[in-house]
Scaffold this motif. Structure first.
Motif, PDB file in Angstrom:
ATOM      1  N   PRO A 173       0.822  -1.218   0.000  1.00 41.21           N
ATOM      2  CA  PRO A 173       0.000   0.000   0.000  1.00 41.21           C
ATOM      3  C   PRO A 173       0.853   1.264   0.000  1.00 41.21           C
ATOM      4  O   PRO A 173       1.716   1.452   0.869  1.00 41.21           O
ATOM      5  N   VAL A 174       0.623   2.144  -0.957  1.00 46.99           N
ATOM      6  CA  VAL A 174       1.427   3.360  -1.057  1.00 46.99           C
ATOM      7  C   VAL A 174       1.211   4.246   0.166  1.00 46.99           C
ATOM      8  O   VAL A 174       2.154   4.926   0.626  1.00 46.99           O
ATOM      9  N   GLU A 175      -0.024   4.252   0.735  1.00 49.30           N
ATOM     10  CA  GLU A 175      -0.264   5.091   1.905  1.00 49.30           C
ATOM     11  C   GLU A 175       0.560   4.614   3.106  1.00 49.30           C
ATOM     12  O   GLU A 175       0.950   5.405   3.964  1.00 49.30           O
ATOM     13  N   GLY A 176       0.861   3.306   3.148  1.00 42.96           N
ATOM     14  CA  GLY A 176       1.713   2.781   4.211  1.00 42.96           C
ATOM     15  C   GLY A 176       3.143   3.294   4.082  1.00 42.96           C
ATOM     16  O   GLY A 176       3.793   3.646   5.077  1.00 42.96           O
TER      17      GLY A 176
ATOM     18  N   ALA B   3       7.277   7.118   5.977  1.00 38.75           N
ATOM     19  CA  ALA B   3       8.243   8.196   5.722  1.00 38.75           C
ATOM     20  C   ALA B   3       8.009   9.370   6.672  1.00 38.75           C
ATOM     21  O   ALA B   3       8.962   9.958   7.206  1.00 38.75           O
ATOM     22  N   VAL B   4       6.730   9.710   6.916  1.00 36.34           N
ATOM     23  CA  VAL B   4       6.405  10.811   7.825  1.00 36.34           C
ATOM     24  C   VAL B   4       6.823  10.461   9.251  1.00 36.34           C
ATOM     25  O   VAL B   4       7.450  11.275   9.955  1.00 36.34           O
ATOM     26  N   LEU B   5       6.512   9.248   9.681  1.00 33.40           N
ATOM     27  CA  LEU B   5       6.878   8.836  11.038  1.00 33.40           C
ATOM     28  C   LEU B   5       8.388   8.803  11.231  1.00 33.40           C
ATOM     29  O   LEU B   5       8.902   9.052  12.332  1.00 33.40           O
ATOM     30  N   LEU B   6       9.101   8.515  10.154  1.00 36.56           N
ATOM     31  CA  LEU B   6      10.563   8.402  10.246  1.00 36.56           C
ATOM     32  C   LEU B   6      11.217   9.744  10.572  1.00 36.56           C
ATOM     33  O   LEU B   6      12.233   9.802  11.285  1.00 36.56           O
TER      34      LEU B   6
ATOM     35  N   GLY C 177       5.284   3.017  14.727  1.00 34.32           N
ATOM     36  CA  GLY C 177       6.042   4.262  14.857  1.00 34.32           C
ATOM     37  C   GLY C 177       7.167   4.131  15.865  1.00 34.32           C
ATOM     38  O   GLY C 177       8.273   4.659  15.664  1.00 34.32           O
ATOM     39  N   GLY C 178       6.915   3.414  16.964  1.00 36.09           N
ATOM     40  CA  GLY C 178       7.970   3.190  17.961  1.00 36.09           C
ATOM     41  C   GLY C 178       9.120   2.375  17.398  1.00 36.09           C
ATOM     42  O   GLY C 178      10.305   2.681  17.670  1.00 36.09           O
TER      43      GLY C 178
ATOM     44  N   LEU D 201      12.314   1.007   4.019  1.00 36.18           N
ATOM     45  CA  LEU D 201      11.378   1.902   3.332  1.00 36.18           C
ATOM     46  C   LEU D 201      11.825   2.161   1.898  1.00 36.18           C
ATOM     47  O   LEU D 201      11.006   2.128   0.971  1.00 36.18           O
ATOM     48  N   LEU D 202      13.139   2.405   1.703  1.00 34.26           N
ATOM     49  CA  LEU D 202      13.649   2.628   0.350  1.00 34.26           C
ATOM     50  C   LEU D 202      13.464   1.390  -0.520  1.00 34.26           C
ATOM     51  O   LEU D 202      13.082   1.481  -1.693  1.00 34.26           O
ATOM     52  N   LEU D 203      13.722   0.216   0.069  1.00 31.40           N
ATOM     53  CA  LEU D 203      13.556  -1.028  -0.682  1.00 31.40           C
ATOM     54  C   LEU D 203      12.100  -1.238  -1.092  1.00 31.40           C
ATOM     55  O   LEU D 203      11.792  -1.530  -2.253  1.00 31.40           O
ATOM     56  N   CYS D 204      11.178  -1.049  -0.133  1.00 31.47           N
ATOM     57  CA  CYS D 204       9.744  -1.249  -0.425  1.00 31.47           C
ATOM     58  C   CYS D 204       9.247  -0.222  -1.439  1.00 31.47           C
ATOM     59  O   CYS D 204       8.440  -0.549  -2.320  1.00 31.47           O
ATOM     60  N   SER D 205       9.765   1.006  -1.339  1.00 27.76           N
ATOM     61  CA  SER D 205       9.350   2.042  -2.287  1.00 27.76           C
ATOM     62  C   SER D 205       9.824   1.713  -3.691  1.00 27.76           C
ATOM     63  O   SER D 205       9.100   1.921  -4.677  1.00 27.76           O
ATOM     64  N   THR D 206      11.052   1.186  -3.773  1.00 28.06           N
ATOM     65  CA  THR D 206      11.574   0.789  -5.081  1.00 28.06           C
ATOM     66  C   THR D 206      10.749  -0.341  -5.681  1.00 28.06           C
ATOM     67  O   THR D 206      10.407  -0.324  -6.877  1.00 28.06           O
ATOM     68  N   VAL D 207      10.414  -1.305  -4.834  1.00 30.74           N
ATOM     69  CA  VAL D 207       9.578  -2.421  -5.308  1.00 30.74           C
ATOM     70  C   VAL D 207       8.214  -1.907  -5.758  1.00 30.74           C
ATOM     71  O   VAL D 207       7.691  -2.305  -6.801  1.00 30.74           O
ATOM     72  N   TRP D 208       7.641  -0.986  -4.977  1.00 24.76           N
ATOM     73  CA  TRP D 208       6.318  -0.445  -5.329  1.00 24.76           C
ATOM     74  C   TRP D 208       6.373   0.254  -6.682  1.00 24.76           C
ATOM     75  O   TRP D 208       5.507   0.023  -7.544  1.00 24.76           O
ATOM     76  N   MET D 209       7.386   1.112  -6.892  1.00 26.43           N
ATOM     77  CA  MET D 209       7.479   1.854  -8.151  1.00 26.43           C
ATOM     78  C   MET D 209       7.715   0.920  -9.333  1.00 26.43           C
ATOM     79  O   MET D 209       7.156   1.107 -10.413  1.00 26.43           O
ATOM     80  N   THR D 210       8.538  -0.110  -9.103  1.00 25.08           N
ATOM     81  CA  THR D 210       8.808  -1.069 -10.184  1.00 25.08           C
ATOM     82  C   THR D 210       7.543  -1.843 -10.552  1.00 25.08           C
ATOM     83  O   THR D 210       7.202  -1.994 -11.730  1.00 25.08           O
TER      84      THR D 210
END
Length: 520
Positions: A17-20, A25-28, A118-119, A132-141
């Motif tokens: 899920p992109v919202e996840g 990213a915001v929580l980070l 978040g904790g 997060l970077l890995l999951c984002s890359t997978v999502w975009m691909t």
């Protein structure tokens, strides 16, 4: 989570899920305390979206549409009443309490879950960034390549789209309310003088009857069609032997699975009433309903027989009914049949006794709403001798020996079978009443208000319902010869299909009414 039950599959929960990713990213980047607050709020929002998805699921299953966040909250109270009428008040109250508790637990657990995530992100920022970077890359691909599992895209923006669609639905609802208020003020026959309304029906006893959940599925579904079709054909023959003839077609209802009052008001007002806001607007106004036409002429007495009405009913004025017999004014002393307060045969016989059989100076215009074919179709009454009905106590053993609603609700095949039997019962009751009490001047218009729920009619069923006009006087049916309807009570598969709101104006025109627009 999907918002339709048929979309539930393992692949639906294998999406990213992109919202996840955005939330992570915001929580980070937030400090500890703001992170906890943001996480709790995000969890509550996600919980609310989940509840709305579940409501969508229920509304799609029963009403063939999603949940409207502006209009549909009052229907939850109606749902509780339906459960109470079907399986008992105690069970309904327990179910309501359980649902409220479950919603509260869901919101709390969702908020706690996001706070926990978040904790974890706060305690392991470097590792979290890499994941997060890995999951984002997978999502975009996956998004770029449209990667799917069992037809479901891996890269998901489901929640974002659901929120966007709900926001658009809210805007559309507000616009629709404003536009419909103007539409309801205009009426092609609103200023027609009384003497120019339905002159070709003067002297006729008019009966407009709705049969609950009588839809196209009853006539065409492989499970229900054999019994219902043979019943319609047999009743067509029985009517012919009594001197009556019929023509039948199809109307597309404004509602599906329930909300019968939307179908009634659409048919009688000539306006498309597909939500509660439109219903409130039109019934509070002075738009000319088909039944009120007869009151306006001054040439008919008007009456309603509404065994399903169990509380105040201010709509009586809109429908032009001088007298209404509700569930408490028909003298019934027998048992309820699930939701239905009394068998159709009894309601029809009492209508004959208290109104139709009386000597009067004017012909009678009646609106009847028959309820024995209301879900969950258990138990279903059986026909008894018309002279044996009494005050309805004869039905006591029949109700006790009938099916338990809980057994039918959980079984789609049995639901279809019992639904078909209920339609056979309602149609036969009406036809037998007409054979027994109809005269040369009786004109009967009867139709279904909507299709049955998806458990019976299917997830992608049409909204079509049968409609028939029955009369002895050949001139009555000659007036609608140009409609190309099917002879008899069973409309052909390819018989004309009109939207339900088209009937009023076509009917008024066919029987000589002269248009005089108002409010335009």
């Amino acid at each position: 989570m999907p918002n339709r039950s048929e979309q539930f599959a393992p692949a639906a929960f294998a999406r990213i899920p992109v919202e996840g990713l955005l939330a992570a990213a915001v929580l980070l980047v937030l400090p500890r305390r703001p992170r906890a607050v943001a996480a709790a709020l995000a969890g509550l929002v996600l919980g609310v979206v989940t509840v709305l998805d579940l409501l969508d699921m229920g509304f799609n299953s029963y009403l063939g549409r999603g949940f409207n966040v502006i209009l549909d909250w009052p229907l939850l109270g109606d749902a509780e009443s339906y459960v109470a009428d079907t399986i008992g008040g105690t069970s309904a109250r327990l179910a309501t309490v359980a649902l409220v508790v479950l919603v509260g637990v869901l919101l709390a657990l969702m908020a706690l879950a996001v706070v926990r995530i978040g904790g974890l992100i706060g305690r392991h920022p470097t590792r979290s960034t890499r994941v997060l970077l890995l999951c984002s890359t997978v999502w975009m691909t996956c998004s770029a390549l449209d990667v799917q599992i069992s037809g479901v895209p891996v890269a998901s923006d489901h929640t974002v789209e659901m929120v966007r669609s709900r926001e658009q639905a809210v805007r559309a609802t507000i616009r629709d309310e404003r536009a419909f208020a103007k539409e309801a003020k205009a009426d092609v026959f609103g200023a027609t003088p009384p003497e120019q309304l339905v002159p070709d029906l003067r002297g006729k006893d008019m009966i407009f009857t709705f049969i609950e959940s009588y839809g196209r599925s009853a006539i065409e579904d492989p499970v229900t069609a054999p019994g219902v079709d043979s019943t319609l054909d047999a009743n067509t023959q029985a009517l012919a032997e009594a001197g009556f003839h019929a023509k039948s077609g199809w109307l597309t209802s404004a509602t599906y699975g329930g909300n019968s009052w939307l179908g009634h008001s659409t048919f009688l007002s000539g306006l498309w009433i597909d939500n509660q806001s439109r219903y409130r607007t039109v019934t509070a106004g002075d738009h000319l309903s088909l039944t009120k036409v007869f009151e306006k002429t001054g040439a008919w007495d008007t009456v309603g027989v509404m065994p399903g009405v169990q509380k105040g009913w201010p709509e009586q004025k809109f429908y032009g009914l001088q007298k209404v017999y509700d569930a408490f004014h028909l003298g019934y002393r027998g048992p309820k049949f699930s939701w239905s307060t009394m068998p159709d045969q009894y309601a029809l016989e009492r209508f004959q006794q208290v109104e139709h059989g009386r000597k009067r100076d004017k012909p009678l215009m009646s609106e009847l709403i028959l309820t024995s074919s209301h879900q969950p179709w258990a138990p279903i009454p059986k026909l008894v001798g018309w002279d044996e009905l009494g005050d309805g106590r004869i039905f006591g053993p029949m109700a006790k020996a009938g099916n338990d609603p809980k057994d039918i609700i959980t079984d789609s095949q049995r639901s279809k079978e019992e639904y078909g039997k209920s339609i056979e019962y309602s149609v036969t009751s009406l036809v037998q009443w007409l054979q027994r009490y109809g005269t040369d001047d009786t004109v009967l218009v009867f139709l279904g208000d909507h299709q049955p729920i998806a458990r019976v009619s299917g997830n992608h069923a049409s909204r079509d319902v049968p409609v028939s006009i029955v009369a002895k006087d050949p001139k009555v049916l000659e007036k609608i010869a140009g409609w190309n309807w099917t002879d008899g009570l069973r409309p052909a598969h390819d018989a004309p299909v009109w939207k339900m709101n088209a009937f009023r104006d076509r009917f008024l025109t066919a029987y000589g009414s002269v248009p005089h627009p108002s409010g335009s």
